[in-house]
Enzyme design. Structure first.
Site, short mmCIF file in Angstrom:
data_model
loop_
_atom_site.label_atom_id
_atom_site.label_comp_id
_atom_site.label_asym_id
_atom_site.label_seq_id
_atom_site.Cartn_x
_atom_site.Cartn_y
_atom_site.Cartn_z
N TYR A 1 71.51 31.24 46.42
CA TYR A 1 72.02 29.86 46.35
C TYR A 1 73.55 29.81 46.43
O TYR A 1 74.12 28.79 46.80
CB TYR A 1 71.59 29.19 45.04
N LYS B 1 61.75 41.95 43.63
CA LYS B 1 61.06 42.32 44.87
C LYS B 1 61.73 43.63 45.32
O LYS B 1 62.29 43.73 46.42
CB LYS B 1 61.23 41.18 45.90
N ASP C 1 55.61 38.32 43.97
CA ASP C 1 54.37 37.78 44.54
C ASP C 1 53.20 37.98 43.58
O ASP C 1 52.40 37.06 43.36
CB ASP C 1 54.07 38.38 45.93
N ASP D 1 63.42 29.78 40.10
CA ASP D 1 63.28 28.37 40.49
C ASP D 1 61.81 28.08 40.80
O ASP D 1 61.22 27.10 40.32
CB ASP D 1 64.16 28.13 41.73
N ASP E 1 58.66 26.31 38.04
CA ASP E 1 57.94 25.08 38.40
C ASP E 1 56.44 25.34 38.41
O ASP E 1 55.65 24.50 37.97
CB ASP E 1 58.39 24.56 39.78
#
Ligand code: NAD
Length: 357
Positions: free
Chosen positions: A143, A190, A222, A246, A250
């Protein structure tokens, strides 16, 4: 007895309604435990643009920096949602606040109150007992790295960047939190593919040597996404990078059933900011039906994290639990079994919680 100065930043829409209830809870705690809380308010978002033309006026930022904690509502207004080209926008105030206050760690506790088991779309037998504390890194990663276009605009890139100190400072907070809970930490990355994730894993492994009492596992993002839905009770504290956090937080919010129930804390080395995860909810603004429990649970986080008032914080959470056990609901968490008389508005729900404090 403690003296604390709290800045209330209601922002827009239902932010005004729910922070008003949050402040009453702070008042009640001060009275009960003989603390002395003083308050001020500051503008942000649409409210600030209307008054000053700036979504985060310098005066608001200074007040934040000078307070012991910030109780935040939400920002947002339909005017901007329908006009993506607007140059000055409410959420710029939110991002600037996070950056200027150095809020690098976002904590999101995902705890399902037993009474709301049926409010989630996941089966009750899978959810029962789920209690996860997420630490999402908030000021680094893809970001904030260099971004742009090449090849006449036909190719785009976003650089993911992490430095050791950024991983170390959030990792340490996550380890410390795990120590006060079930002593399990899951670090999500990851590392089989990404260099930033390999650095992330190295730093967490290094920190683990300092916290031998905490059981650490490293999991790929994942498989974590899958396990959160399949077996959420296996997680205690989860720490992860900005982008992964992020998305995973959620996803995990659905474990708790409703947006109106979830609180969050954004912390760094200075003033902490405590806020519901929901937005300004234009569709219900001014109707007196917003669920204030996320704001009340944000107060519980504020008391615990910024003021070290564990007993006071637990009292607030147990008051929310008792209100739910009594069958009281706001409209968003009511179901077919809720008696009409038990469906409360914002202020009445706040009063019910105050009675149990
Ligand atoms: P939202 O969270 O405001 O609302 C989503 C849905 O959940 C709506 O139907 C709303 O009525 C309901 N809801 C949310 N909080 C509730 C509560 N406490 N009680 C009962 N119902 C509740 O998200 P949105 O509709 O996507 O966005 C509305 C505005 O909020 C937009 O302008 C958006 O940019 C802004 N927003 C701000 C923040 C923030 O300030 N942190 C976060 C998300 C969205």
């Amino acid at each position: 007895m403690a003296n604390k100065h709290i800045l209330i930043v209601p922002g827009d829409g239902i932010g005004q309604e729910v922070t008003a209830v949050g402040k009453l809870v702070l008042d009640k705690i001060a009275e009960k435990f003989d603390h002395h809380f003083t308050y001020d308010t500051a503008l942000i978002g649409h409210a600030a643009i209307e008054a000053t033309g700036n979504p985060l006026p310098d005066e608001s930022l200074e007040k934040m920096q000078q307070s012991d904690a910030v109780l935040f509502g939400a920002v947002g207004h339909p005017k901007y949602d329908n006009d993506p080209s607007a140059k000055v926008r409410p959420e710029q105030g939110l991002l600037k606040m996070r950056k200027e206050l150095g809020l690098y760690a976002n904590l999101r506790p995902i705890k399902l109150f037993d009474e709301l088991l049926s409010a989630s779309s996941i089966k009750p037998e899978i959810l029962k007992g789920a209690d996860i504390l997420f630490f999402r890194e908030l000021t680094g990663d893809i970001y904030f790295g260099e971004k742009g276009r090449t090849n006449n605009g036909d190719t785009a890139f976003d650089h993911a960047v992490y430095s050791r100190f950024e991983v170390e400072r959030i990792g340490r907070k996550a380890f410390e939190a795990a120590r006060t809970r079930r002593k399990k930490l899951c670090s999500v990355d990851k590392a089989n593919v990404l260099e930033t994730s390999r650095l992330w894993r190295e730093e967490i492994q290094k920190l683990a040597l300092e916290y031998p009492d905490v059981e650490v596992e490293h999991q790929f993002v994942d498989s974590t996404a899958m396990m959160l839905i399949k077996d959420p009770t296996r997680f205690d504290v989860v720490v992860t990078a900005n982008l992964f956090g992020d998305i995973l937080t959620d996803e995990a919010s659905q474990i708790a059933g409703s947006m109106g129930m979830l609180a969050s804390a954004s912390i760094g080395d200075g003033t902490g900011v405590y806020e519901p995860i929901h937005g300004s909810a234009h569709d219900i603004t001014g109707k007196g039906v917003a669920n204030p429990l996320a704001s009340i649970l944000s107060v519980a986080l504020l008391l615990d994290i910024s003021f070290g008032m564990k007993t006071e914080s637990e009292l607030v959470i147990s008051a929310v639990d008792k209100v739910l056990k009594q069958g009281f609901r706001t409209r968003d968490i009511a179901d077919a079994n809720t008696a009409t008389a038990n469906v409360l508005g914002t202020a009445a729900m706040g009063d019910a919680v105050l009675k149990f404090i």
